[in-house]
Scaffold this active site. Structure first.
Site, PDB file in Angstrom:
ATOM      1  N   PRO A  36       0.651  -1.495  -0.004  1.00  0.00           N
ATOM      2  CA  PRO A  36       0.075   0.156   0.253  1.00  0.00           C
ATOM      3  C   PRO A  36       0.843   1.242  -0.139  1.00  0.00           C
ATOM      4  CG  PRO A  36      -0.472  -1.093   2.540  1.00  0.00           C
ATOM      5  CD  PRO A  36       0.188  -2.553   1.249  1.00  0.00           C
ATOM      6  N   GLU A  46       2.135  -8.518   8.276  1.00  0.00           N
ATOM      7  CA  GLU A  46       1.462  -6.517   8.073  1.00  0.00           C
ATOM      8  C   GLU A  46       2.506  -5.757   7.245  1.00  0.00           C
ATOM      9  OE1 GLU A  46      -0.276  -4.547  10.319  1.00  0.00           O
ATOM     10  OE2 GLU A  46      -0.629  -6.685  10.599  1.00  0.00           O
ATOM     11  N   ARG A 106      -5.252  -8.766 -20.705  1.00  0.00           N
ATOM     12  CA  ARG A 106      -6.608  -8.334 -21.931  1.00  0.00           C
ATOM     13  C   ARG A 106      -5.704  -7.185 -22.946  1.00  0.00           C
ATOM     14  NH1 ARG A 106      -8.747  -3.928 -21.085  1.00  0.00           N
ATOM     15  NH2 ARG A 106     -10.589  -3.884 -21.958  1.00  0.00           N
ATOM     16  N   ASP A 113     -10.470   1.713 -24.729  1.00  0.00           N
ATOM     17  CA  ASP A 113     -10.124   1.459 -22.865  1.00  0.00           C
ATOM     18  C   ASP A 113     -10.804   3.070 -22.810  1.00  0.00           C
ATOM     19  OD1 ASP A 113     -11.053  -1.028 -22.540  1.00  0.00           O
ATOM     20  OD2 ASP A 113      -8.890  -0.992 -22.326  1.00  0.00           O
TER      21      ASP A 113
HETATM   22  N1  ADE Z   1      -0.591  -4.912   0.248  1.00  0.00           N
HETATM   23  C1  ADE Z   1      -1.749  -4.273   0.548  1.00  0.00           C
HETATM   24  N2  ADE Z   1      -2.616  -3.446   0.410  1.00  0.00           N
HETATM   25  C2  ADE Z   1      -2.540  -3.152  -0.500  1.00  0.00           C
HETATM   26  C3  ADE Z   1      -2.098  -1.942  -2.065  1.00  0.00           C
HETATM   27  N3  ADE Z   1      -3.665  -1.344  -1.643  1.00  0.00           N
HETATM   28  N4  ADE Z   1      -2.091  -1.702  -3.007  1.00  0.00           N
HETATM   29  C4  ADE Z   1      -0.944  -3.692  -3.462  1.00  0.00           C
HETATM   30  N5  ADE Z   1      -0.407  -4.498  -2.278  1.00  0.00           N
HETATM   31  C5  ADE Z   1      -1.416  -3.993  -1.338  1.00  0.00           C
END
Ligand code: ADE
Length: 228
Positions: free
Chosen positions: A89, A116, A153, A168
């Site tokens: 994230p 985590e 794709r 697209d």
């Molecule tokens: N792992 C946990 N959350 C994530 C996200 N939003 N994007 C990529 N990998 C992740």
């Protein structure tokens, strides 16, 4: 052929999505290969441990560097020109532009974490860190699956009509697709815009262009408001 590799603790997560629809056909046609690599296979201790608690304390467990880096090295050995992507994230946001860039490479390796997250030193062994958006998934697998689908794709020969991928949403930077309608012409009192029934191709093209821009501006405004 485009070579995708996935480093994961849960290879079975990908089984049914890759056995359906477009990915299934692309794999069967030999346009893409998708190899799963189990990170736990690269753990060398007797318990095959892949996670550990964080230095400095705090909740949760982190992916240990030794098995993950060994798995990355094995992936690079199999596919020397692979582009290694860590799913996290805290990475840069995945976009259609990235998908179009990556399919020009010989292949990608998608590294999925659980717990985590990853020991920070693992970042030195990957080419890019990518996030699916500002929300936390329970692991990188759903993110890797979305990326695989977006890449597959776009591969030449995968979609029936060569225009579909070009038309697209997002292929033009930041521009969304226009609204689409099919039969019936009136559904629960909601009519298809007259212009689409007019047979006037120039007017239809102009309407679509204007609607796409209007939608994009509206969404950009909403996103900006959310970011404030
Ligand atoms: N792992 C946990 N959350 C994530 C996200 N939003 N994007 C990529 N990998 C992740």
């Amino acid at each position: 052929m485009f070579h995708a590799q996935v480093l994961t603790l849960f290879p079975e997560f990908f089984d049914s999505p890759l056995a359906c629809s477009i990915p299934k056909r692309a794999i069967a046609a030999g346009l893409v290969s998708v190899e799963m690599m189990q990170i736990r296979d690269f753990a060398t201790d007797k318990h095959r441990q892949v996670d550990d608690s964080p230095y400095g304390g705090g909740p949760g467990m982190l992916m240990k560097p030794e098995p993950v880096v060994a798995a990355i090295r094995a992936a690079r050995k199999r596919q020397p020109d692979t582009h290694v992507v860590m799913l996290t994230p805290s990475g840069e946001r995945f976009t259609q532009a990235k998908a179009l860039d990556w399919i020009e490479k010989p292949g990608v390796t998608l590294l999925c974490g659980r717990y985590e997250g990853f020991d920070e030193r693992i970042c030195d062994y990957v080419d890019e860190q990518i996030s699916m958006g500002d929300y936390v998934l329970s692991g990188g697998e759903p993110a890797a699956l979305s990326i695989l689908d977006a890449l597959i794709r776009l591969l030449p020969g995968v979609l029936g009509s060569p225009e579909s991928a070009v038309l697209d949403s997002f292929t033009e930077e930041g521009i969304l697709d226009w609204p689409h309608y099919t039969r019936p012409a009136c559904f629960e009192g909601k009519s298809v815009p007259d212009v689409l029934l007019s047979g006037d191709h120039a007017a239809i093209a102009a309407w679509r262009e204007a609607e796409a821009r209007r939608r994009s501006e509206r969404r950009n405004k909403t996103n900006q408001k959310c970011a404030e």
